[in-house]
Design an enzyme around this catalytic site. Structure first.
Site, PDB file in Angstrom:
ATOM      1  N   LYS A 105       0.823  -1.211   0.000  1.00  0.00           N
ATOM      2  CA  LYS A 105       0.000   0.000   0.000  1.00  0.00           C
ATOM      3  C   LYS A 105       0.853   1.255   0.000  1.00  0.00           C
ATOM      4  O   LYS A 105       1.750   1.406   0.831  1.00  0.00           O
ATOM      5  CB  LYS A 105      -0.903  -0.004   1.248  1.00  0.00           C
ATOM      6  CG  LYS A 105      -1.796   1.214   1.418  1.00  0.00           C
ATOM      7  CD  LYS A 105      -3.035   1.141   0.557  1.00  0.00           C
ATOM      8  CE  LYS A 105      -3.844   2.434   0.572  1.00  0.00           C
ATOM      9  NZ  LYS A 105      -4.764   2.542   1.692  1.00  0.00           N
ATOM     10  N   HIS A 180     -10.572   3.354  -3.142  1.00  0.00           N
ATOM     11  CA  HIS A 180     -11.705   4.219  -2.753  1.00  0.00           C
ATOM     12  C   HIS A 180     -11.835   5.465  -3.636  1.00  0.00           C
ATOM     13  O   HIS A 180     -11.735   6.586  -3.155  1.00  0.00           O
ATOM     14  CB  HIS A 180     -11.652   4.597  -1.274  1.00  0.00           C
ATOM     15  CG  HIS A 180     -10.281   4.936  -0.731  1.00  0.00           C
ATOM     16  ND1 HIS A 180      -9.444   5.863  -1.318  1.00  0.00           N
ATOM     17  CD2 HIS A 180      -9.605   4.453   0.337  1.00  0.00           C
ATOM     18  CE1 HIS A 180      -8.329   5.931  -0.625  1.00  0.00           C
ATOM     19  NE2 HIS A 180      -8.398   5.099   0.376  1.00  0.00           N
TER      20      HIS A 180
HETATM   21  O1  DOR Z   1     -11.105   7.883   6.146  1.00  0.00           O
HETATM   22  C1  DOR Z   1     -10.113   7.166   6.166  1.00  0.00           C
HETATM   23  N1  DOR Z   1      -9.803   6.440   7.263  1.00  0.00           N
HETATM   24  N2  DOR Z   1      -9.306   7.138   5.117  1.00  0.00           N
HETATM   25  C2  DOR Z   1      -8.136   6.505   5.135  1.00  0.00           C
HETATM   26  O2  DOR Z   1      -7.456   6.526   4.143  1.00  0.00           O
HETATM   27  C3  DOR Z   1      -7.668   5.836   6.373  1.00  0.00           C
HETATM   28  C4  DOR Z   1      -8.783   5.446   7.222  1.00  0.00           C
HETATM   29  C5  DOR Z   1      -8.365   5.045   8.621  1.00  0.00           C
HETATM   30  O3  DOR Z   1      -7.421   4.269   8.756  1.00  0.00           O
HETATM   31  O4  DOR Z   1      -9.008   5.492   9.572  1.00  0.00           O
HETATM   32 ZN    ZN Z   2      -8.506   2.788   3.829  1.00  0.00          ZN
END
Ligand code: DOR
Ligand code: ZN
Length: 352
Positions: A105, A180
């Site tokens: 990632k 996403h």
């Molecule tokens: O909204 C999000 N929460 N976007 C992310 O990319 C990470 C994730 C998290 O790990 O809480």
């Molecule tokens: Zn994520």
């Protein structure tokens, strides 16, 4: 079946979730079984504190997940590596060849929750990308620029121009999942790249637009990254997801945070959709009159992209109104607000 006949029951191959945050410790114990109840496999994000940066870390984390999930659910967590400026390509290759990790990632440093150890510039991981390209190992991308001077609603679009396009040009065989996606620009871009580029689409980005975050007051539980965009983008995502096209597949990005961390002066990004994810996606496909495309999106396209077999068993959803639970208890005294919790849902997953 005649066009007007209402579908009341849907049986399909068991789906997979190609993007989840399962966390660790008490949170993992609370949320892991929810994902495992619905999905056969899940791509597990590595943004723990500290992050999962070596194959050995991934093996240890996978064992903790397996311990937290009832074994009779037959759930397989697929592990990923968190790329840093210092990722060792030899460790990555060994882990991939041993089946310990299936992907890596890319979090641009500072882009989102627990991304501080992420990659400071894409050029810092050229050797790793070259290795992944030759191994056929997918690169999973959080596609937002980190420049705080770029408007938050433009960060995905700018990332396509500044990072995605040059990277795909420099590594012409690298497999990439644009995670996403939230914009029509991303939908068009993915389509233009052909089968080596896939994209996950969350259920919340199919259901909310940016105005929903502020409707009648601020809704911290609808704040996630990438943030929801204008209505026209939500509609483009619904069209892409329900098209059945092989490049688009299910990834919830379920990201639990305790209520205290969300309802505060500077709240965390993340929407917790795990409890009813599959039911909510079914609702979207139903609204779009595309239930016949749901299995492709949820159960077929992802395995095809990752080169994995389709799950053998099936799930059944029934058309039924029911009230989703509002919260999930985590250990003693902590709770997470469930996305769409307390609302009436129209589809229900039948347990085995
Ligand atoms: O909204 C999000 N929460 N976007 C992310 O990319 C990470 C994730 C998290 O790990 O809480
Ligand atoms: Zn994520």
């Amino acid at each position: 079946m005649s066009e007007n006949q209402i579908i009341t029951k849907l049986t399909m191959r068991r789906p997979d979730d190609w993007h989840v945050h399962l966390r660790d410790g008490e949170m993992l114990v609370a949320v892991g079984p929810m994902t495992a109840r619905q999905f056969g496999r899940a791509i597990v994000m590595p943004n723990l504190r500290p992050p999962v940066t070596t194959a050995a870390d991934a093996v240890a984390y996978q064992a903790r997940i397996q311990k937290a999930v009832p074994s009779d659910l037959n759930f397989t967590p697929l592990m990923t590596l968190y790329l840093t400026d210092k990722t060792d390509p030899d460790d990555l290759e060994r882990g991939f060849k041993a089946g310990q990790i299936v992907a890596a990632k890319l979090y641009p440093a500072g882009a989102t929750t627990n991304s501080d150890h992420g990659v400071t510039h894409i050029t810092k991981i050229s050797n790793v990308l070259e290795r992944m390209e030759s191994l056929g190992m997918p690169l999973l991308v959080h596609g937002e620029v980190t420049d705080q001077n770029i408007d938050i609603f433009d960060r995905e679009h700018v990332f396509i121009e500044q990072v995605m396009k040059p990277t795909l040009q420099n590594f012409p065989a690298l497999k990439v999942v644009f995670e996403h996606i939230t914009t029509s620009a991303a939908v068009n871009f993915v389509r233009s790249q052909g089968p080596r580029v896939g994209a996950t689409i969350t259920v919340h980005h199919l259901q909310i637009n940016r105005s929903d975050i502020f409707k009648g007051g601020i809704h911290p539980h609808l704040y996630c990254l990438p943030i929801a965009k204008r209505e026209e983008h939500r509609l483009a995502l619904r069209e892409a997801a329900t098209s059945g096209e092989a490049q688009f597949f299910l990834g919830t990005d379920t990201a639990p945070h305790g209520v205290d961390a969300k309802e505060t002066a500077c709240g965390c990004a993340g929407i917790f959709s795990a409890p009813t994810a599959l039911e909510l996606y079914a609702q979207v496909f139903d609204e779009e009159k595309a239930l016949d495309k749901f299995e492709a999106f949820a159960s077929l396209n992802g395995p095809k992209f990752y080169g994995l077999p389709i799950n053998d068993d099936t799930v059944t959803l029934v058309r039924e109104d029911w009230t989703a639970p509002a919260t999930t208890e985590v250990g003693a005294g902590q709770a997470v607000k469930n996305y769409r919790g307390g609302e009436t849902l129209n589809w229900r997953l039948q347990d085995l």
